[in-house]
Scaffold this active site. Structure first.
Site, short mmCIF file in Angstrom:
data_model
loop_
_atom_site.label_atom_id
_atom_site.label_comp_id
_atom_site.label_asym_id
_atom_site.label_seq_id
_atom_site.Cartn_x
_atom_site.Cartn_y
_atom_site.Cartn_z
CG ASP A 37 -2.16 0.85 1.07
OD1 ASP A 37 -3.26 0.28 0.94
OD2 ASP A 37 -2.03 2.10 1.06
NE ARG A 86 -20.07 9.49 -6.03
CZ ARG A 86 -21.28 9.15 -6.41
NH1 ARG A 86 -21.55 7.88 -6.66
NH2 ARG A 86 -22.21 10.04 -6.57
NE ARG A 92 -22.94 6.65 -9.68
CZ ARG A 92 -22.82 5.55 -8.94
NH1 ARG A 92 -21.82 4.73 -9.12
NH2 ARG A 92 -23.71 5.24 -8.04
CB VAL A 122 -11.17 -6.10 -5.61
CG1 VAL A 122 -12.32 -5.91 -4.64
CG2 VAL A 122 -10.71 -7.56 -5.58
CG HIS A 179 -20.04 -5.12 -8.57
ND1 HIS A 179 -20.79 -5.98 -7.80
CD2 HIS A 179 -19.39 -4.32 -7.69
CE1 HIS A 179 -20.59 -5.71 -6.53
NE2 HIS A 179 -19.74 -4.70 -6.43
O1 TXD Z 1 -17.37 -6.46 -5.42
C1 TXD Z 1 -16.48 -5.64 -5.54
N1 TXD Z 1 -15.72 -5.64 -6.61
C2 TXD Z 1 -16.21 -4.68 -4.46
C3 TXD Z 1 -15.38 -3.53 -4.78
C4 TXD Z 1 -16.58 -4.92 -3.13
C5 TXD Z 1 -16.14 -4.11 -2.12
C6 TXD Z 1 -15.23 -3.00 -2.34
N2 TXD Z 1 -15.08 -2.65 -3.72
C7 TXD Z 1 -14.07 -1.68 -4.08
O2 TXD Z 1 -12.78 -2.12 -3.67
C8 TXD Z 1 -14.22 -0.32 -3.42
O3 TXD Z 1 -15.22 0.44 -4.08
C9 TXD Z 1 -12.83 0.23 -3.63
O4 TXD Z 1 -12.68 0.69 -4.97
C10 TXD Z 1 -11.93 -0.99 -3.45
C11 TXD Z 1 -11.25 -1.08 -2.10
O5 TXD Z 1 -12.21 -1.01 -1.08
P1 TXD Z 1 -11.76 -0.86 0.46
O6 TXD Z 1 -12.99 -0.84 1.28
O7 TXD Z 1 -10.69 -1.82 0.77
O8 TXD Z 1 -11.13 0.62 0.43
P2 TXD Z 1 -10.01 1.22 1.38
O9 TXD Z 1 -10.14 0.63 2.75
O10 TXD Z 1 -10.09 2.69 1.20
O11 TXD Z 1 -8.64 0.67 0.77
C12 TXD Z 1 -8.10 1.10 -0.44
C13 TXD Z 1 -6.62 1.15 -0.24
C14 TXD Z 1 -6.15 2.22 0.75
O12 TXD Z 1 -5.44 1.63 1.82
C15 TXD Z 1 -5.25 3.13 -0.09
O13 TXD Z 1 -4.15 3.65 0.63
C16 TXD Z 1 -4.80 2.16 -1.18
O14 TXD Z 1 -5.97 1.44 -1.50
N3 TXD Z 1 -4.23 2.81 -2.36
C17 TXD Z 1 -3.17 2.29 -3.02
N4 TXD Z 1 -2.45 1.19 -2.80
C18 TXD Z 1 -1.41 0.95 -3.63
N5 TXD Z 1 -1.09 1.75 -4.68
C19 TXD Z 1 -1.80 2.86 -4.94
N6 TXD Z 1 -1.49 3.65 -5.97
C20 TXD Z 1 -2.89 3.18 -4.09
N7 TXD Z 1 -3.79 4.20 -4.04
C21 TXD Z 1 -4.61 3.96 -2.98
#
Ligand code: TXD
Length: 316
Positions: A37, A86, A92, A122, A179
């Site tokens: 991350d 968001r 969006r 994901v 989805h």
């Molecule tokens: O069914 C499905 N596909 C979904 C999708 C079900 C649940 C969640 N869904 C989506 O997954 C949600 O709409 C988000 O787009 C993602 C991740 O959800 P999450 O709840 O885990 O979000 P978080 O807790 O905000 O985590 C996202 C992490 C966060 O720690 C950021 O620091 C990191 O992504 N992040 C990155 N990591 C690596 N590299 C880069 N560039 C980066 N940018 C942000």
């Protein structure tokens, strides 16, 4: 991926979903897990925490964390949850652009460090991001797959279990399409120990369950108030990892690249796939009604709109 080898699973994005994918993969001992991350210290901290749960939960998977993408090197499977939620005032389209940029950066790193991996996307909007990832990674389509249908069908199964009082393990179902609100749950392929629910439940109860499944993500968001679901999404992605590393060839609804199947071309959409070693083995053509085909095509329009928006934003 020879049998008997120790697998490596990378979770890119160590937020709520990424950390639960790591937890389930470690608990099932699917392989060693690395969390990556951009937030300093966070993936390392979660990895240490998961390592310390190992003695109690009885797993020996090595779990590490890093802020350096080089840590994904040698991964057999990479699960990408990196993205932004968001925020108030963000449209969006803004979110699509931001997550599109994140997926682009992440995919460049994965292509550099883990060029033979199978990548599970994901990040939302799921089907559009999976399409973008496929283009940016340059991997064969079978090695780039999106997670959504497993979650949507798990929700459908859970609601049927709540309605019938039967163990959810006895319930099978299939959900097609993108989805989102336009997903296409298939009651005719939903069974309780082999008995179609259409023979067990009145039509209006089935319709209510279908509707609740469609809005399943939103229901949890409105309860949590901050953030979205992560246990079931994490479990669903881990189920896909399991089918791949153990070459189980489970028939799972996944977002896969279509080349004419179901009348759709050059798009990622939720369809039944045999998932195993190397990724998507086969996209299975199910006989579906004209109404369901029309619904599937309608949900494809939303994905195409996302892809076109990424092109307008010059992300794709
Ligand atoms: O069914 C499905 N596909 C979904 C999708 C079900 C649940 C969640 N869904 C989506 O997954 C949600 O709409 C988000 O787009 C993602 C991740 O959800 P999450 O709840 O885990 O979000 P978080 O807790 O905000 O985590 C996202 C992490 C966060 O720690 C950021 O620091 C990191 O992504 N992040 C990155 N990591 C690596 N590299 C880069 N560039 C980066 N940018 C942000």
């Amino acid at each position: 991926m020879e049998s008997g080898k120790r697998f490596k699973i990378a979770c890119v994005g160590a937020g709520n979903v990424g950390a639960s994918v790591a937890q389930y993969c470690a608990e099932m001992e699917l392989g060693d897990v690395v969390l990556v991350d951009v937030v300093e210290g966070m993936p390392q901290g979660k990895a240490l925490d998961l390592t310390q749960a190992g003695p109690i939960r009885g797993y020996g998977s090595v779990v590490t964390g890093s802020n350096d993408f080089a840590a994904v090197a040698g991964s057999d499977v990479v699960v990408v949850t990196a993205g932004l939620p968001r925020r108030p005032g963000m449209s969006r389209l803004d979110l699509l652009g931001k997550n599109g940029e994140i997926i682009t950066t992440v995919c460049e790193e994965i292509a550099r460090h883990a060029p033979s991996s199978v990548v599970i996307i994901v990040t939302n909007p799921l089907d559009t991001m999976t399409y973008l990832a496929h283009k940016k990674l340059g991997f064969p389509a079978k090695r780039v797959v999106g997670m959504a249908g497993c979650l949507d069908s798990a929700r459908f199964r859970a609601f049927v279990a709540m309605e019938t009082g039967v163990n959810p393990k006895n319930i099978d179902t299939m959900v097609l399409g993108s989805h989102g609100d336009d997903m296409v749950p298939l009651p005719q392929y939903t069974t309780v120990s082999g008995v179609p629910i259409t023979d067990l439940l009145p039509a209006e109860r089935i319709e209510a369950i279908v509707e609740r499944t469609r809005k399943g993500g939103g229901e949890i968001v409105s309860l949590l108030k901050t953030g979205s679901a992560f246990y079931a999404p994490g479990a669903s992605a881990a189920r896909m990892v399991q089918s791949i590393v153990r070459d189980e060839r489970q028939l799972l609804p996944c977002s896969a690249y279509l080349t004419g199947q179901y009348g759709l071309n050059d798009i990622y959409m939720g369809v039944p796939v045999k998932l195993g070693k190397g990724g998507v083995g086969e996209i299975v053509p199910l006989p579906i009604s004209d109404k369901d085909t029309a619904a599937l095509h309608k949900s494809a329009e939303e994905v195409r709109a996302g892809i076109n928006a990424l092109r307008d934003l010059k992300v794709l």
